[in-house]
Every structure is written in C-alpha cells, then in structure tokens.
Design a protein around this motif. Structure first.
Motif, PDB file in Angstrom:
ATOM      1  N   GLY A  97       6.276   5.528   5.929  1.00  0.00           N
ATOM      2  CA  GLY A  97       5.602   4.246   5.824  1.00  0.00           C
ATOM      3  C   GLY A  97       5.136   3.725   7.173  1.00  0.00           C
ATOM      4  N   MET A  98       5.861   4.025   8.234  1.00  0.00           N
ATOM      5  CA  MET A  98       5.457   3.592   9.573  1.00  0.00           C
ATOM      6  C   MET A  98       4.121   4.213   9.957  1.00  0.00           C
ATOM      7  SD  MET A  98       9.226   3.849  11.311  1.00  0.00           S
ATOM      8  CE  MET A  98       8.685   3.599  13.005  1.00  0.00           C
ATOM      9  N   TRP A  99       3.958   5.510   9.680  1.00  0.00           N
ATOM     10  CA  TRP A  99       2.671   6.141  10.011  1.00  0.00           C
ATOM     11  C   TRP A  99       1.562   5.594   9.121  1.00  0.00           C
ATOM     12  CZ3 TRP A  99      -0.733   9.063   7.082  1.00  0.00           C
ATOM     13  CH2 TRP A  99      -1.819   9.573   7.784  1.00  0.00           C
ATOM     14  N   LEU A 100       1.821   5.451   7.834  1.00  0.00           N
ATOM     15  CA  LEU A 100       0.797   4.953   6.921  1.00  0.00           C
ATOM     16  C   LEU A 100       0.319   3.562   7.343  1.00  0.00           C
ATOM     17  CD1 LEU A 100       2.354   6.066   3.514  1.00  0.00           C
ATOM     18  CD2 LEU A 100       0.242   6.938   4.520  1.00  0.00           C
ATOM     19  N   MET A 101       1.245   2.699   7.703  1.00  0.00           N
ATOM     20  CA  MET A 101       0.867   1.335   8.077  1.00  0.00           C
ATOM     21  C   MET A 101       0.185   1.317   9.436  1.00  0.00           C
ATOM     22  SD  MET A 101       3.192  -2.011   7.540  1.00  0.00           S
ATOM     23  CE  MET A 101       2.372  -3.587   7.260  1.00  0.00           C
ATOM     24  N   TYR A 102       0.682   2.110  10.374  1.00  0.00           N
ATOM     25  CA  TYR A 102       0.073   2.164  11.714  1.00  0.00           C
ATOM     26  C   TYR A 102      -1.351   2.673  11.637  1.00  0.00           C
ATOM     27  CZ  TYR A 102      -0.711   3.407  16.605  1.00  0.00           C
ATOM     28  OH  TYR A 102      -1.236   3.504  17.869  1.00  0.00           O
ATOM     29  N   GLU A 103      -1.541   3.796  10.982  1.00  0.00           N
ATOM     30  CA  GLU A 103      -2.866   4.422  10.962  1.00  0.00           C
ATOM     31  C   GLU A 103      -3.858   3.576  10.174  1.00  0.00           C
ATOM     32  OE1 GLU A 103      -5.646   7.271  12.085  1.00  0.00           O
ATOM     33  OE2 GLU A 103      -3.617   6.810  12.804  1.00  0.00           O
ATOM     34  N   ARG A 104      -3.422   2.999   9.075  1.00  0.00           N
ATOM     35  CA  ARG A 104      -4.331   2.150   8.304  1.00  0.00           C
ATOM     36  C   ARG A 104      -4.733   0.916   9.108  1.00  0.00           C
ATOM     37  NH1 ARG A 104      -3.284  -2.129   4.998  1.00  0.00           N
ATOM     38  NH2 ARG A 104      -1.042  -1.731   5.147  1.00  0.00           N
ATOM     39  N   TYR A 300       7.632   6.246  -1.946  1.00  0.00           N
ATOM     40  CA  TYR A 300       7.130   4.936  -1.544  1.00  0.00           C
ATOM     41  C   TYR A 300       5.620   4.856  -1.342  1.00  0.00           C
ATOM     42  CZ  TYR A 300      11.869   3.306  -1.452  1.00  0.00           C
ATOM     43  OH  TYR A 300      13.139   2.940  -1.840  1.00  0.00           O
ATOM     44  N   PRO A 301       4.921   5.928  -0.950  1.00  0.00           N
ATOM     45  CA  PRO A 301       3.448   5.832  -0.987  1.00  0.00           C
ATOM     46  C   PRO A 301       2.915   5.625  -2.407  1.00  0.00           C
ATOM     47  CG  PRO A 301       4.125   7.588   0.477  1.00  0.00           C
ATOM     48  CD  PRO A 301       5.362   7.120  -0.222  1.00  0.00           C
ATOM     49  N   GLN A 302       3.664   6.044  -3.405  1.00  0.00           N
ATOM     50  CA  GLN A 302       3.259   5.802  -4.787  1.00  0.00           C
ATOM     51  C   GLN A 302       3.668   4.402  -5.241  1.00  0.00           C
ATOM     52  OE1 GLN A 302       3.704   9.562  -7.376  1.00  0.00           O
ATOM     53  NE2 GLN A 302       5.131   9.984  -5.712  1.00  0.00           N
ATOM     54  N   ALA A 303       4.791   3.904  -4.706  1.00  0.00           N
ATOM     55  CA  ALA A 303       5.224   2.543  -5.026  1.00  0.00           C
ATOM     56  C   ALA A 303       4.391   1.509  -4.291  1.00  0.00           C
ATOM     57  CB  ALA A 303       6.704   2.370  -4.687  1.00  0.00           C
ATOM     58  N   GLY A 304       3.942   1.846  -3.078  1.00  0.00           N
ATOM     59  CA  GLY A 304       3.064   0.951  -2.321  1.00  0.00           C
ATOM     60  C   GLY A 304       3.786   0.044  -1.355  1.00  0.00           C
ATOM     61  N   ILE A 305       5.090  -0.131  -1.470  1.00  0.00           N
ATOM     62  CA  ILE A 305       5.829  -1.047  -0.606  1.00  0.00           C
ATOM     63  C   ILE A 305       7.275  -0.610  -0.526  1.00  0.00           C
ATOM     64  CG2 ILE A 305       6.370  -2.607  -2.524  1.00  0.00           C
ATOM     65  CD1 ILE A 305       6.168  -4.943  -0.547  1.00  0.00           C
ATOM     66  N   ILE A 306       7.903  -0.874   0.618  1.00  0.00           N
ATOM     67  CA  ILE A 306       9.326  -0.637   0.795  1.00  0.00           C
ATOM     68  C   ILE A 306       9.892  -1.787   1.603  1.00  0.00           C
ATOM     69  CG2 ILE A 306       8.868   0.814   2.830  1.00  0.00           C
ATOM     70  CD1 ILE A 306      11.487   2.262   2.268  1.00  0.00           C
ATOM     71  N   ASN A 307      11.054  -2.286   1.185  1.00  0.00           N
ATOM     72  CA  ASN A 307      11.739  -3.337   1.923  1.00  0.00           C
ATOM     73  C   ASN A 307      13.232  -3.068   1.892  1.00  0.00           C
ATOM     74  OD1 ASN A 307      12.872  -4.624  -0.530  1.00  0.00           O
ATOM     75  ND2 ASN A 307      10.755  -5.182  -0.934  1.00  0.00           N
ATOM     76  N   PRO A 308      14.027  -3.790   2.682  1.00  0.00           N
ATOM     77  CA  PRO A 308      15.468  -3.491   2.759  1.00  0.00           C
ATOM     78  C   PRO A 308      16.209  -3.577   1.432  1.00  0.00           C
ATOM     79  CG  PRO A 308      14.798  -4.890   4.579  1.00  0.00           C
ATOM     80  CD  PRO A 308      13.621  -4.806   3.663  1.00  0.00           C
TER      81      PRO A 308
END
Length: 422
Positions: A97-104, A300-308
């Motif tokens: 998720g860190m890479w997906l959010m950074y690159e986007r 999580y790329p299929q869920a779209g979001i991850i949180n604690p």
C-alpha cells in the motif's frame, strides 16, 4: 523378505506429491475450474454475469483462503495457536500500500507541477507528495519507514521480509523460552494488540487511523477499467493460492510434516528423541508469516483501503474460527472454512440476507451475524471437531478398503477382512 519378482515399495516421503497428498490435484483442478468460470462470467472479458464488485469479493476470498492455509500450517499441523497471523497479513498490505499510494500521488503531483513556468525539482516533487499523503495527520515530511516507498521491487521484498523478520524475532524469543499452549497464544495476541495500537498513532508514519486509501487505483493503469484490474488481481490471487497449497502440501506430507505433527501431539517426547523442536517451530512460524504477508499484499489492493483496525486481535481470532470450522489439520479444510465463512459474512453483513421474525424478536443479520459465527464455532468444537472438512473424511472412510483378507500387520492374521470392513 521381498522376492525378486516384486517391485520394491518406495518410502512414503519419496513418493510423488500427488500420491502422498491426493487432495493437491483435486484442489488445483477445482481452483482452475473456478478461475475459468469467473473469467468467462466477468465483465472484463466474459458475459458480464459477474459484477466487478463480486469479482473483487471472490479475489479477496481467495486471499483469505491463503492466509487460512498459513494458519492451518502453524496451528493444525504444528500445534501453535497463533492469534497474530492477521497482523502479518496487514503488514503485507501496508508494505504494498505504501508504494501504491506513493506512486499514485507522485503522478498527481507531477501533473500538477507541470503547469508551472519552470520544471519542478526532485525536492519539490518529493515535498508535494509528502504534503499530499501526510497532510491529513498534520505532517509534511516522509517518515524514515517510507525511504523505499518509491521502489516497487523493494516494497515487494518488504511484503515478505517485514512479516517474516517480525515472526522470526518474536518466535525466537518465545520458543527459546519454551513458551507453549495458551501462554503463547496470549503472547501472540499481545504482539498484535501492541502493533495495532502503535499504528493508530498519527506519528507512526502510516497515517494513524486514516490508514492508506485509494489502493484500488493501480499507478500506470488509470486507463484500464476496474473490471479488468479486478480480474487481473483475481488471477494473481488464484495463482498464489494454488502455489501456496502445493507448498504447504509438500511440507506437511514429507518427513518435516511428520516431525511437526509429532511436535503438535507430544512436544516433550520429540525433544527427548533429539529433534530441535524450537528450530522446527520457528521455521513454520516464520514461513507462515511470510505467506500471510503475500496474502495481505494481494487482498488490500482489491479492498482499496487498509487501516489499523484490520490488524486488531479480533481479526486473528476470526481467522482461527475459520480454520476450526473448516477443519484444522486438513489443508482443504482451512480453505473451505475461510471461503464459506467469508462469503457468508459478505452476504449477511451486506444486507442481502432477509430478516428473521421470531414473535416479538426480529433478527437482523447485520447485527446478529457475529453471534451466529461464535455459536457455530462452539458447536463445531463440541460436536464436530473435524469441521466441514470432516465430511470429506467421512465419505472417504465409508469406502471400504480393498484388503480382501490380506495380512497387513506385523503378524499373520493382523487387520484381516473383519477389521478391514470397520
């Protein structure tokens, strides 16, 4: 003594995997059939009978089946009731998720700064990305843990290494102290709770309770419809589950599998026989943590979001319930349990299940689903310890073996026809 005309029988651990673990071929065939059916019925390349959201749900279910396999390895075969494997699952999701959010975010910032008279410097681009990502928690700089977020290969490596290293350190400390049973379960739960509480803090570097969002928007695929992306992720999830099943079956069907089952049944005796019990347990614990991380990276790329909240101890308890309902100690049982409970949970909590009226009491499944799940776990534990997978065992056991009175024991007359029919 074997005669010269008889072919020698290969030791069990040297037989092909399909003979040692017959469920492998059946499982792979069913998984391939499911993949073909979903592809044919998908909106991307098929008839459109399956919606994109349902394709994502099926893909996420396959990821949950993979982490259930890991849980069954560590609990059903090695006897370690871990209440922390969903933490490894979440860490894998955070890593990708860190890479997906950074690159986007980088693509958005670069496109925005391109309209300025002067081309932006790398520092301006980096500051813009940091402000966009961490502005929600009042920060504008990248935390140290984001040092490699720009690199997809390194973040993919982190998907395996971060959960694996955490499990290695935790397992080494716990197993060398010979912590077992319920005390070990409490320790794994405490580790999960500590990790979740840390991630809830805004200064954790992962946006606190906001988590990472927009993960379904894969960078570089903005022109590709979500129906196609969801199908790609479904294929990847199916491939990971198939490879994971083969790997787990290969491990548990050989000598290594015999040792870890012996550790599960009588750890003290295995240690007395000279086996390095702690080493076996540490290997299984670390390997299954890495498998859980891979499952989370696909989920999580299929869920779209991850949180604690995804890492909270309750998630790992649910995982143990899935495996118990499916039938622990059976790889296919873990998959069946995760798939059945996950799909039923989606149906009940999605408001699709009709309410049940019992006189003055109205049962709304959105609120009562977890109660039913807990009751199912209790009933399975008391009356069907083999779980759903035990039905397959029951069918297999009903087929009388073709012994026909052969001497099958160390002495003549052992296990003859009468005993074979039982």
């Amino acid at each position: 003594m074997t005669s010269l005309t008889e072919s020698p029988v290969a030791p069990p651990h040297r037989r092909p995997l399909a003979m040692r673990h017959p469920s492998v071929l059946v499982f792979l065939a069913l998984l391939a059939l499911l993949t073909i059916m979903v592809t044919v019925m998908s909106e991307a390349v098929g008839t459109g009978a399956l919606s994109t959201s349902l394709t994502k749900t099926l893909g996420k279910t396959l990821c949950l089946c993979l982490v259930a396999l890991a849980m069954d390895m560590v609990w059903g075969y090695c006897g370690i009731l871990s209440l922390g494997h969903m933490a490894f699952f979440g860490l894998g999701g955070y890593a990708i998720g860190m890479w997906l959010m950074y690159e986007r975010t980088r693509l958005i910032v670069v496109d925005s700064l391109a309209q300025q008279p002067l081309p932006p410097t790398p520092e301006e681009v980096r500051d813009g990305i940091a402000t966009q990502i961490f502005g929600v928690v009042g920060a504008s700089e990248f935390p140290p843990i984001w040092a490699f977020a720009h690199s997809l290969p390194l973040q993919l490596l982190a998907v395996v290494l971060v959960p694996g290293l955490l499990a290695l350190v935790f397992g080494w400390l716990a197993f060398r102290s010979r912590v077992t049973g319920v005390y070990l379960s409490i320790l794994t739960q405490a580790m999960t709770l500590a990790l979740a509480l840390y991630l809830f803090q805004n200064d954790s570097g992962l946006r606190g309770n906001n988590g990472l969002s927009g993960l379904q928007n894969v960078p570089g695929l903005s022109d590709v419809p979500q129906s196609t992306v969801s199908l790609w992720f479904f294929w990847a999830s199916a491939a990971a589950l198939g490879l994971g099943y083969v790997l787990c079956a290969w491990i548990v069907s050989g000598k290594f599998g015999s040792v870890i089952r012996a550790i599960r049944d009588d750890e003290a005796r295995v240690r007395f026989l000279g086996y390095p019990v702690e080493g076996y347990k540490l290997f299984v614990f670390t390997l299954t943590a890495a498998i859980a991380g891979i499952a989370g990276a696909l989920y999580y790329p299929q869920a779209g979001i991850i949180n604690p909240a995804e890492i909270a101890p309750i998630a790992s308890i649910y995982l143990a319930v899935w495996v118990a309902i499916g039938g622990r100690g059976r790889l296919y049982g873990a998959v069946i349990g995760a798939a059945v409970v996950s799909l039923l949970s989606t149906w009940f909590t999605g408001g699709q299940a009709p309410d049940v009226v019992l006189g003055p009491l109205r049962v709304q499944w959105v609120d009562w689903w977890t109660v039913g799940l807990g009751l199912s776990f209790v009933l399975v534990t008391l009356f069907a310890p083999r779980g759903i997978g035990g039905l397959i065992d029951l069918i297999h056991e009903r087929a009388a073996p073709g012994r026909h009175g052969a001497d099958l024991g160390p002495d003549q007359g052992a296990l003859r026809e009468q005993e074979a029919e039982r």
